[in-house]
Design a protein around this motif. Structure first.
Motif, PDB file in Angstrom:
ATOM      1  N   ASP A  94      -8.751   3.406  -4.473  1.00 42.24           N
ATOM      2  CA  ASP A  94      -9.071   4.002  -5.664  1.00 42.24           C
ATOM      3  C   ASP A  94      -8.027   5.095  -6.270  1.00 42.24           C
ATOM      4  OD1 ASP A  94     -10.984   4.468  -7.905  1.00 42.24           O
ATOM      5  OD2 ASP A  94     -11.353   6.410  -6.894  1.00 42.24           O
ATOM      6  N   GLY A  95      -7.437   5.709  -5.417  1.00 48.01           N
ATOM      7  CA  GLY A  95      -6.385   6.657  -5.807  1.00 48.01           C
ATOM      8  C   GLY A  95      -5.060   6.523  -5.908  1.00 48.01           C
ATOM      9  N   THR A  96      -4.842   5.174  -5.718  1.00 51.01           N
ATOM     10  CA  THR A  96      -3.264   4.624  -6.111  1.00 51.01           C
ATOM     11  C   THR A  96      -2.916   4.479  -7.539  1.00 51.01           C
ATOM     12  OG1 THR A  96      -3.833   2.440  -5.706  1.00 51.01           O
ATOM     13  CG2 THR A  96      -3.525   3.753  -3.693  1.00 51.01           C
ATOM     14  N   LEU A 103      -6.845  -0.873 -12.045  1.00 46.05           N
ATOM     15  CA  LEU A 103      -8.126  -1.624 -11.674  1.00 46.05           C
ATOM     16  C   LEU A 103      -9.361  -0.768 -12.321  1.00 46.05           C
ATOM     17  CD1 LEU A 103      -7.502  -2.791  -8.172  1.00 46.05           C
ATOM     18  CD2 LEU A 103      -7.535  -4.130 -10.315  1.00 46.05           C
ATOM     19  N   ARG A 104      -9.482   0.468 -12.172  1.00 49.40           N
ATOM     20  CA  ARG A 104     -10.664   1.385 -12.654  1.00 49.40           C
ATOM     21  C   ARG A 104     -10.524   1.248 -14.246  1.00 49.40           C
ATOM     22  NH1 ARG A 104     -11.896   7.580 -11.445  1.00 49.40           N
ATOM     23  NH2 ARG A 104     -12.593   6.471  -9.259  1.00 49.40           N
ATOM     24  N   ARG A 105      -9.176   1.335 -14.894  1.00 47.30           N
ATOM     25  CA  ARG A 105      -9.107   1.361 -16.211  1.00 47.30           C
ATOM     26  C   ARG A 105      -9.432   0.097 -16.802  1.00 47.30           C
ATOM     27  NH1 ARG A 105      -4.654   3.530 -16.097  1.00 47.30           N
ATOM     28  NH2 ARG A 105      -3.439   1.875 -16.552  1.00 47.30           N
ATOM     29  N   GLN A 106      -8.797  -1.135 -16.165  1.00 43.85           N
ATOM     30  CA  GLN A 106      -9.002  -2.336 -16.864  1.00 43.85           C
ATOM     31  C   GLN A 106     -10.306  -3.181 -16.553  1.00 43.85           C
ATOM     32  OE1 GLN A 106      -5.374  -4.621 -15.360  1.00 43.85           O
ATOM     33  NE2 GLN A 106      -4.043  -2.855 -16.045  1.00 43.85           N
ATOM     34  N   LEU A 107     -10.673  -2.909 -15.437  1.00 45.03           N
ATOM     35  CA  LEU A 107     -12.120  -3.649 -14.964  1.00 45.03           C
ATOM     36  C   LEU A 107     -13.171  -2.707 -14.750  1.00 45.03           C
ATOM     37  CD1 LEU A 107     -10.379  -6.077 -12.509  1.00 45.03           C
ATOM     38  CD2 LEU A 107     -10.770  -6.510 -15.014  1.00 45.03           C
ATOM     39  N   GLY A 108     -12.949  -1.306 -14.745  1.00 46.10           N
ATOM     40  CA  GLY A 108     -14.008  -0.400 -14.116  1.00 46.10           C
ATOM     41  C   GLY A 108     -14.362  -0.346 -12.777  1.00 46.10           C
ATOM     42  N   LEU A 109     -13.403  -0.863 -11.899  1.00 43.76           N
ATOM     43  CA  LEU A 109     -13.598  -0.961 -10.441  1.00 43.76           C
ATOM     44  C   LEU A 109     -13.314   0.405  -9.812  1.00 43.76           C
ATOM     45  CD1 LEU A 109     -12.435  -4.431  -9.424  1.00 43.76           C
ATOM     46  CD2 LEU A 109     -14.722  -3.687  -9.934  1.00 43.76           C
ATOM     47  N   GLN A 110     -14.132   1.017  -9.161  1.00 42.32           N
ATOM     48  CA  GLN A 110     -14.065   2.349  -8.576  1.00 42.32           C
ATOM     49  C   GLN A 110     -14.215   2.143  -7.031  1.00 42.32           C
ATOM     50  OE1 GLN A 110     -15.921   5.566 -10.510  1.00 42.32           O
ATOM     51  NE2 GLN A 110     -16.611   4.594 -12.223  1.00 42.32           N
ATOM     52  N   LYS A 111     -14.098   3.032  -6.221  1.00 42.28           N
ATOM     53  CA  LYS A 111     -14.110   3.280  -4.794  1.00 42.28           C
ATOM     54  C   LYS A 111     -15.130   2.401  -4.334  1.00 42.28           C
ATOM     55  CE  LYS A 111     -13.926   6.067  -0.680  1.00 42.28           C
ATOM     56  NZ  LYS A 111     -13.748   7.529  -0.276  1.00 42.28           N
ATOM     57  N   ASP A 150      -9.521  10.594  -0.164  1.00 41.45           N
ATOM     58  CA  ASP A 150      -9.127  10.942  -1.780  1.00 41.45           C
ATOM     59  C   ASP A 150      -8.080  11.622  -1.986  1.00 41.45           C
ATOM     60  OD1 ASP A 150     -12.238  10.358  -2.233  1.00 41.45           O
ATOM     61  OD2 ASP A 150     -12.530  11.979  -0.841  1.00 41.45           O
ATOM     62  N   ALA A 151      -6.836  10.683  -1.729  1.00 41.07           N
ATOM     63  CA  ALA A 151      -5.652  11.315  -1.990  1.00 41.07           C
ATOM     64  C   ALA A 151      -5.014  11.196  -3.278  1.00 41.07           C
ATOM     65  CB  ALA A 151      -4.597  10.307  -0.937  1.00 41.07           C
ATOM     66  N   ALA A 152      -5.914  10.928  -4.208  1.00 41.78           N
ATOM     67  CA  ALA A 152      -5.317  10.938  -5.490  1.00 41.78           C
ATOM     68  C   ALA A 152      -5.512  12.162  -6.293  1.00 41.78           C
ATOM     69  CB  ALA A 152      -5.622   9.611  -6.342  1.00 41.78           C
ATOM     70  N   GLY A 153      -5.603  13.268  -5.633  1.00 38.20           N
ATOM     71  CA  GLY A 153      -5.892  14.542  -6.395  1.00 38.20           C
ATOM     72  C   GLY A 153      -7.329  15.064  -6.709  1.00 38.20           C
ATOM     73  N   GLN A 154      -8.478  14.162  -6.359  1.00 35.88           N
ATOM     74  CA  GLN A 154      -9.671  14.406  -6.299  1.00 35.88           C
ATOM     75  C   GLN A 154     -10.155  15.627  -5.474  1.00 35.88           C
ATOM     76  OE1 GLN A 154     -11.759  10.893  -5.990  1.00 35.88           O
ATOM     77  NE2 GLN A 154     -10.642   9.554  -7.023  1.00 35.88           N
ATOM     78  N   LEU A 155      -9.277  16.121  -4.486  1.00 29.76           N
ATOM     79  CA  LEU A 155      -9.652  17.211  -3.809  1.00 29.76           C
ATOM     80  C   LEU A 155      -9.117  18.592  -4.293  1.00 29.76           C
ATOM     81  CD1 LEU A 155      -8.751  15.977  -0.256  1.00 29.76           C
ATOM     82  CD2 LEU A 155     -11.228  16.260  -1.106  1.00 29.76           C
ATOM     83  N   GLY A 207       0.885  -1.439   0.042  1.00 30.44           N
ATOM     84  CA  GLY A 207      -0.006   0.066   0.096  1.00 30.44           C
ATOM     85  C   GLY A 207       0.812   1.196   0.091  1.00 30.44           C
ATOM     86  N   TYR A 208       0.247   2.344   0.258  1.00 30.85           N
ATOM     87  CA  TYR A 208       0.780   3.779   0.437  1.00 30.85           C
ATOM     88  C   TYR A 208       0.410   4.262   1.626  1.00 30.85           C
ATOM     89  CZ  TYR A 208       1.585   2.907  -4.565  1.00 30.85           C
ATOM     90  OH  TYR A 208       1.941   2.556  -5.832  1.00 30.85           O
ATOM     91  N   LEU A 209       1.449   5.330   2.241  1.00 30.27           N
ATOM     92  CA  LEU A 209       1.200   6.195   3.254  1.00 30.27           C
ATOM     93  C   LEU A 209       0.980   7.617   2.636  1.00 30.27           C
ATOM     94  CD1 LEU A 209       3.819   5.368   5.999  1.00 30.27           C
ATOM     95  CD2 LEU A 209       1.473   4.698   5.969  1.00 30.27           C
TER      96      LEU A 209
END
Length: 485
Positions: free
Chosen positions: A344-346, A352-360, A456-461, A322-324
């Motif tokens: 979702d934000g990593t 996973l979202r691009r390949q399988l369409g999986l979101q948060k 929402d650490a991936a820049g969605q804020l 994972g990530y901190l």
């Protein structure tokens, strides 16, 4: 009066019988260990030397609290220490054909090594005549490998320290320092020649403070503090002011660049991050995973987010899991939260979202936002589903599952999760994510204040400029026992 006198006599007689039995059992086991070294050794020890060995025998570890430590915790540590002493082994010979437990090592072998050592002074009232052993190959071989045995012995005790300190420590409560003490003879009884072994454990509360962010919000955080690395063979006791040290690093060490990037700052971790680490790894010991947090901060492999924060790789068991999420504040570095690799934000979550369409919300419904789901599932039995996660960059999660599937810290009583079939059915149905009506993570007060935004650490804020640092461009029997009170 006569009945009391008779009762005392009976008790005295019983104690004498029990003492004789213990002594006979000791001599029986001593002969067996001597025979492991060489059959000629035991006959070369006279009755006086055997009695000296009995009187100077080593006792099991005794764990002592240097400070306020709960009785429940001390009982658990002592129980774990007893288990380790009986389980872990020390080889007697170079070929490691014969092994004895740690408990037997300091009960029998250590006094025996002292008694027949080649470099000791000759004392006819205590030691056998040194020339008696001279020239015997088995004797020379035995002492030639003495340092190796001693090294294995101390290494295993040090591992005991490391495990105990990791399992019982928790930044939210206490962290612990441990040191080893060897005492020959009793402090109160001058006639006591036994070898006393004590383990001292000292609690420490870490600094707590509110970190004010650039936008004025506050986070309840704890200073990242570690105990002095344990070393059972250390001959000089570590001074009290050096037993616990808070962690400080420069932003450049974790990937930040620009003005004042080399200025060292203390590291703080939010309670929200510690709670999410517990929740998303599912480990029975918080302190164990916090140890990996410290190691990950020392490894310094990070990615930059759009909002100026950093994603620092979180590695455990030699794999990235994972990530901190960190931010550089004017006078500190703050760990905001922990994200599992599939979040979702990593980068892996985006794959996973691009390949399988999986979101948060899909991750939450399937449970793939938690390491424990993978460990307790059937996913390793389904190569096609495993390949989906490998293609997304999550192969390390599968490798960790292989390592931890039988680990006691992740055991569960319920049935295995049928994750592979669940994912297939979910993707086949191709339902929109809002059809499942899964609520967003709610904001909480106290230690979880504004905690939901950390997810929402991936820049969605909205962008989070770094206040005063605009130039930055770029980070066993023990489980669940934390409190001392």
């Amino acid at each position: 009066m006569a009945k009391k006198k008779k009762s005392k006599q009976n008790n005295y007689a019983r104690r004498k019988i029990e003492e004789t039995q213990r002594r006979n059992e000791y001599f029986k086991r001593l002969k067996a260990i001597c025979d492991m070294i060489h059959p000629d050794l035991h006959p070369m020890l006279g009755p006086l030397q055997r009695m000296i060995l009995y009187e100077s025998r080593g006792l099991p570890f005794k764990v002592l609290a240097d400070g306020k430590v709960s009785e429940e915790l001390m009982d658990a540590i002592n129980e774990y220490a007893r288990m380790v002493q009986k389980k872990e082994a020390v080889p007697i010979d170079a070929a490691e054909e014969h092994k004895i437990s740690i408990m037997e090592y300091h009960r029998y072998l250590s006094p025996l090594e002292w008694l027949i050592r080649p470099d000791g002074p000759y004392d006819p009232d205590i030691r056998p005549e040194p020339d008696r052993f001279k020239g015997f190959p088995w004797y020379e071989s035995f002492f030639e490998h003495r340092e190796k045995r001693l090294g294995i012995y101390y290494r295993q005790i040090t591992q005991l320290f490391t495990m105990v300190m990791s399992f019982v420590s928790d930044l939210r409560y206490y962290i612990y320092y441990m040191h080893f003490e060897e005492v020959l003879g009793g402090r109160k009884n001058t006639f006591d020649l036994k070898y006393h072994l004590n383990i001292h454990i000292q609690p420490h509360r870490v600094e707590r403070r509110h970190i004010r962010l650039h936008n004025g919000e506050k986070r309840n955080a704890l200073r990242m503090t570690v105990s002095c690395p344990p070393d059972a063979a250390r001959t000089v006791e570590v001074p009290e002011n050096l037993r616990f040290f808070p962690l400080s690093i420069s932003p450049s060490f974790i990937g930040a660049k620009g003005f004042r990037a080399n200025k060292r700052r203390p590291i703080y971790v939010s309670e929200h991050a510690l709670n999410r680490l517990d929740e998303r790894t599912g480990c029975a010991s918080s302190g164990y995973m916090q140890m990996f947090m410290y190691q990950s901060l020392s490894a310094a492999t990070s990615l930059e987010l759009k909002d100026g924060r950093l994603l620092l790789e979180f590695r455990a068991f030699n794999h990235k899991i994972g990530y901190l999420v960190l931010s550089i504040q004017p006078n500190s570095i703050l760990v905001h939260t922990f994200l599992l690799l599939t979040a979702d934000g990593t980068p892996e979550g985006k794959n996973l979202r691009r390949q399988l369409g999986l979101q948060k919300q899909d991750h939450q419904y399937l449970g793939i936002d938690k390491l424990s789901t993978f460990i307790h599932s059937d996913i390793l039995q389904h190569e096609d589903v495993c390949q989906w996660f490998r293609d997304a960059g999550c192969e390390s999660l599968l490798k960790v599952c292989e390592v931890l599937k039988t680990d006691e810290l992740w055991t569960q009583d319920s049935e295995q999760i049928r994750l592979a079939g669940r994912i297939r059915e979910y993707l086949k149905a191709n339902e929109p994510t809002d059809a499942w009506d899964i609520p967003e993570e709610e904001e909480n007060s106290g230690e979880e204040e504004n905690g939901a935004e950390e997810e929402d650490a991936a820049g969605q804020l909205p962008p989070l400029p770094i206040a005063g640092e605009e130039q930055f461009a770029g980070v066993n029997p023990l489980y669940g026992l934390q409190g001392n009170e």
